[in-house]
Design a protein around this motif. Sequence first.
Motif, short mmCIF file in Angstrom:
data_model
loop_
_atom_site.label_atom_id
_atom_site.label_comp_id
_atom_site.label_asym_id
_atom_site.label_seq_id
_atom_site.Cartn_x
_atom_site.Cartn_y
_atom_site.Cartn_z
N SER A 40 1.17 -1.53 0.07
CA SER A 40 -0.02 0.41 0.21
C SER A 40 0.84 0.85 -0.23
CB SER A 40 -1.28 0.23 1.78
OG SER A 40 -1.69 1.24 1.16
N VAL A 41 0.02 1.74 -0.80
CA VAL A 41 1.60 3.49 -0.64
C VAL A 41 0.63 4.40 -0.23
CG1 VAL A 41 2.06 5.45 -2.35
CG2 VAL A 41 2.14 2.41 -2.90
N SER A 42 1.49 5.43 0.68
CA SER A 42 1.07 6.10 1.05
C SER A 42 0.88 6.93 0.32
CB SER A 42 2.18 6.51 2.21
OG SER A 42 1.73 7.72 3.07
N ASN A 43 -0.77 7.95 0.49
CA ASN A 43 -1.47 9.15 -0.76
C ASN A 43 -1.54 10.34 0.21
OD1 ASN A 43 -1.52 10.74 -2.88
ND2 ASN A 43 -2.13 8.48 -4.09
N PRO A 44 -1.35 10.74 1.70
CA PRO A 44 -2.04 11.71 1.81
C PRO A 44 -3.00 11.96 1.46
CG PRO A 44 -0.09 12.51 2.58
CD PRO A 44 -0.13 10.66 1.70
N THR A 45 -2.40 12.97 -0.22
CA THR A 45 -3.46 14.26 -0.72
C THR A 45 -4.28 13.58 -1.32
OG1 THR A 45 -1.81 13.74 -2.40
CG2 THR A 45 -1.44 15.52 -0.82
N ASN A 46 -4.33 11.78 -1.81
CA ASN A 46 -4.96 11.17 -2.86
C ASN A 46 -4.94 11.78 -4.33
OD1 ASN A 46 -6.38 9.76 -1.09
ND2 ASN A 46 -8.12 10.96 -0.57
N ASP A 69 5.80 6.54 -9.56
CA ASP A 69 6.18 6.98 -8.25
C ASP A 69 5.60 5.76 -7.30
OD1 ASP A 69 6.53 9.00 -9.00
OD2 ASP A 69 4.42 10.20 -8.68
N ALA A 70 5.05 4.48 -7.26
CA ALA A 70 4.83 3.75 -6.50
C ALA A 70 6.04 2.61 -6.08
CB ALA A 70 3.43 3.15 -7.00
N SER A 71 6.26 2.38 -7.10
CA SER A 71 7.60 1.47 -7.46
C SER A 71 8.82 1.94 -6.62
CB SER A 71 8.39 2.03 -9.02
OG SER A 71 9.34 0.81 -8.50
N ASP A 72 8.91 3.86 -6.64
CA ASP A 72 10.02 4.17 -5.73
C ASP A 72 9.16 4.52 -3.66
OD1 ASP A 72 11.27 5.16 -8.66
OD2 ASP A 72 10.28 7.01 -8.70
N GLU A 73 8.24 4.03 -4.03
CA GLU A 73 7.70 4.66 -2.90
C GLU A 73 8.07 3.18 -1.89
OE1 GLU A 73 5.33 6.32 0.52
OE2 GLU A 73 6.74 6.64 -0.71
N GLY A 74 7.54 2.07 -2.76
CA GLY A 74 7.81 0.78 -2.67
C GLY A 74 9.52 0.39 -1.69
N HIS A 75 11.15 1.23 -2.59
CA HIS A 75 11.67 0.93 -2.40
C HIS A 75 12.10 1.69 -1.11
CE1 HIS A 75 12.61 -1.35 -6.60
NE2 HIS A 75 12.37 -0.59 -7.24
N ARG A 76 11.23 3.57 -1.38
CA ARG A 76 11.80 4.00 0.49
C ARG A 76 11.63 3.20 1.07
NH1 ARG A 76 9.23 7.82 3.11
NH2 ARG A 76 7.14 7.84 2.31
N ILE A 77 10.40 2.44 1.57
CA ILE A 77 9.38 2.20 2.61
C ILE A 77 10.42 0.70 2.93
CG2 ILE A 77 7.36 0.68 3.22
CD1 ILE A 77 7.17 4.38 2.79
N LYS A 78 10.77 0.06 1.26
CA LYS A 78 11.73 -0.90 1.76
C LYS A 78 13.29 -0.92 2.33
CE LYS A 78 13.31 -5.21 -0.09
NZ LYS A 78 14.84 -4.83 0.81
N GLY A 79 13.34 0.47 2.13
CA GLY A 79 14.74 0.66 3.16
C GLY A 79 13.96 1.33 4.64
N VAL A 129 5.70 1.71 6.99
CA VAL A 129 6.32 -0.15 7.36
C VAL A 129 6.00 -0.68 8.13
CG1 VAL A 129 8.62 0.48 8.67
CG2 VAL A 129 8.33 2.09 6.95
N THR A 130 5.48 -0.48 9.03
CA THR A 130 4.55 -1.23 10.44
C THR A 130 3.93 -3.32 9.05
OG1 THR A 130 4.31 -0.74 12.01
CG2 THR A 130 2.31 -2.72 12.06
N LEU A 131 3.25 -2.36 8.27
CA LEU A 131 1.86 -3.32 7.76
C LEU A 131 3.02 -4.15 6.48
CD1 LEU A 131 -1.01 -0.37 6.03
CD2 LEU A 131 -0.74 -2.85 7.71
N TYR A 132 4.01 -3.41 5.63
CA TYR A 132 4.90 -3.70 5.22
C TYR A 132 5.72 -4.71 5.47
CZ TYR A 132 9.22 -4.77 2.49
OH TYR A 132 10.53 -4.97 1.18
#
Length: 125
Positions: free
Chosen positions: A1-7, A14-24, A56-59
């Motif tokens: 799940s990608v955090s997207n507070p602005t919807n 962007d989702a892939s970058d976000e996934g890599h960021r969260i994994k990091g 991160v917790t969900l991941y």
Amino acid sequence: SVSNPTNAPVSMEDASDEGHRIKGISDRVLAMLKAKDKQAVKEYLLTTSIDDLKVVTLYQETTLSTAEQKKLDKDFNACVSGAEFAKLLRQRPELRSLVQDAIKRDMQRRVASMRRKRGAADGSP
């Protein structure tokens, strides 16, 4: 799940970058816990955005095995005692929502597990 507070629309890149960021972030947290770096864990809890803490917790819940999650919990408890966590909650009250969400997911998992066991005992799917 990608955090997207602005919807706002999120591209696959962007989702892939976000996934890599969260994994990091997750990898850094796991390293902190493995090293039993109490100060780094406390700073992580006090300075990381609540959205990132939740994602991160969900991941970790979805990617770690049950054994890895148990080790993560054990290492976390070794770094942050109940009394220390209570102090962190007083310093940063918004951590409560993180705890409440984790408790809710844990209860949902337990109920689902009990239903599966009961269903297996009854012979129903």
